[in-house]
Design a protein around this motif. Structure first.
Motif, mmCIF file in Angstrom:
data_model
loop_
_atom_site.group_PDB
_atom_site.id
_atom_site.type_symbol
_atom_site.label_atom_id
_atom_site.label_comp_id
_atom_site.label_asym_id
_atom_site.label_seq_id
_atom_site.Cartn_x
_atom_site.Cartn_y
_atom_site.Cartn_z
ATOM 1 N N GLY A 1 0.907 -1.315 -0.048
ATOM 2 C CA GLY A 1 0.042 -0.051 0.064
ATOM 3 C C GLY A 1 1.020 1.267 -0.380
ATOM 4 N N GLY B 1 -0.747 1.175 -4.627
ATOM 5 C CA GLY B 1 -1.212 1.226 -3.352
ATOM 6 C C GLY B 1 -1.462 2.388 -2.691
ATOM 7 N N ASN C 1 -1.777 -1.128 5.261
ATOM 8 C CA ASN C 1 -0.638 -1.207 4.844
ATOM 9 C C ASN C 1 -0.346 -2.651 5.618
ATOM 10 O OD1 ASN C 1 -1.566 0.629 2.519
ATOM 11 N ND2 ASN C 1 -0.051 2.151 3.905
ATOM 12 N N ASN D 1 0.702 1.277 8.421
ATOM 13 C CA ASN D 1 1.982 -0.237 8.135
ATOM 14 C C ASN D 1 1.389 -0.774 8.983
ATOM 15 O OD1 ASN D 1 2.470 1.302 6.653
ATOM 16 N ND2 ASN D 1 3.964 1.470 6.409
#
Ligand SMILES: NC(=O)c1ccc[n+]([C@@H]2O[C@H](COP(=O)([O-])OP(=O)(O)OC[C@H]3O[C@@H](n4cnc5c(N)ncnc54)[C@H](OP(=O)(O)O)[C@@H]3O)[C@@H](O)[C@H]2O)c1
Length: 303
Positions: free
Chosen positions: A11, A16, A32, A41
């Motif tokens: 991502g 992404g 992500n 993340n």
């Protein structure tokens, strides 16, 4: 996470990130999966050890080591990284989906039209065979095999053409030479260039997430098939620059290795038959309109 929560492998990359922006603008929560820590993340090892975050409604994989990184030689080690970064990440997400108690509705994987054998004669739709005869088609076959998820999770595989947008992929690499007037066709320019605008690719992923009847392989390409020569003319015209300096195939083969250079020197005529049957509406069907959007040093954001 909320009922509209999407996990995006890779991502942080060109596709992404753009996808995350589009989905966030539509009210989705995004997380992500990435190699470096950040507030939005999670790591691949967390996915492998602990599975998907609770209430994940969709999973998308856009991860993969950039193979057109010209600072990296085409060595066996680098090729392995190109393969593993796609196959292992896809397998990790598919395994997490299959193990989840509370399953997401859909898994969307972005692969490539490299699945189809390069040809100036054949025409490929989603029912065409993937031959697995060159490095990239073999890679796509293995990559897509890694995505197997158990029903009722829908699997959507988008075989994307070259993704055109100002800040990534092919345009990022060729913007400067074209902007300076040193652009030109690759080889004789007659090879097909299956392409899609970044906005349309991310809108197609969103379409696949939201439409419960969409499943299987989709060719993520514009319905208007063009050659490298047609792209060159269109991009140069949108920039208001000449583009007469051809890039000989032999130089690319020497500089990049023929196995990797074929991504630019060869192409496929790919038709998005199933995408059109599902009724997806493109924003950029025509290469001139697409080039006008990103042929600026600082184009406006258009998510
Ligand atoms: N761009 C195109 O024209 C195009 C066309 C067809 C298909 N695709 C496919 O779409 C995917 C995304 O393309 P993109 O243009 O967005 O690429 P990108 O900008 O290079 O982003 C790639 C993403 O993959 C992750 N990644 C890179 N190396 C990795 C590794 N060794 N292990 C795990 N993750 C890794 C990166 O995340 P972190 O560094 O944050 O971990 C990054 O977010 C790729 O698989 C590509 O083959 C792209």
């Amino acid at each position: 996470m909320t009922a509209k929560s999407v996990i995006i492998g890779g991502g942080t990359g060109f596709i992404g990130k753009h996808l995350g922006e589009l989905l966030s603008s539509k009210g989705y929560d995004i997380m992500n999966v990435a190699r470096m820590p950040a507030s939005k993340n999670i790591s691949w090892s967390t996915i492998e050890a602990s599975g998907l975050p609770k209430d994940t409604s969709a999973v998308v994989n856009c991860a993969g080591q950039q193979f057109m990184d010209f600072t990296k030689s085409w060595t066996p080690g680098f090729k392995q990284n190109v393969q593993n970064s796609r196959i292992y990440t896809t397998k990790a997400l598919a395994t997490a989906i299959n193990k989840a108690q509370d399953k997401p509705k859909v898994f969307v994987l972005v692969t490539g039209v490299g699945a189809y054998e390069p040809s100036n004669v054949n025409k490929y739709d989603e029912s065409s065979p993937t031959t697995g005869t060159d490095f990239f088609s073999r890679l796509v076959v293995e990559w897509e095999k890694a995505a197997q998820v158990d029903p009722p999770v829908r699997l959507v595989i988008i075989r994307s053409g070259a993704v055109l947008g100002r800040w990534g992929g092919m345009i990022k690499n060729m913007f400067l030479p074209f902007f300076l007037g040193f652009g030109g066709p690759i080889g004789d320019g007659k090879q097909y260039l299956p392409w899609i605008h970044i906005d349309d690719l991310t809108r197609l992923i969103n379409f696949a997430i939201e439409n419960e009847n969409v499943k299987g392989v989709l060719n993520g390409v514009s319905p208007n098939v063009i050659t490298n020569e047609e792209f060159t003319k269109s991009f140069a015209k949108a920039l208001g620059r000449p583009a007469f300096i051809p890039v000989p195939e032999a130089i690319l083969n020497f500089a990049l290795h023929p196995e990797r250079a074929m991504i630019m020197t060869k192409g496929q005529h790919v038709i998005p038959k199933r995408v059109l049957e599902y009724g997806f509406k493109y924003r950029y069907e025509n290469i001139n309109d697409a080039c006008k959007e990103f042929a600026h040093l600082f184009p406006k954001k258009n998510v």
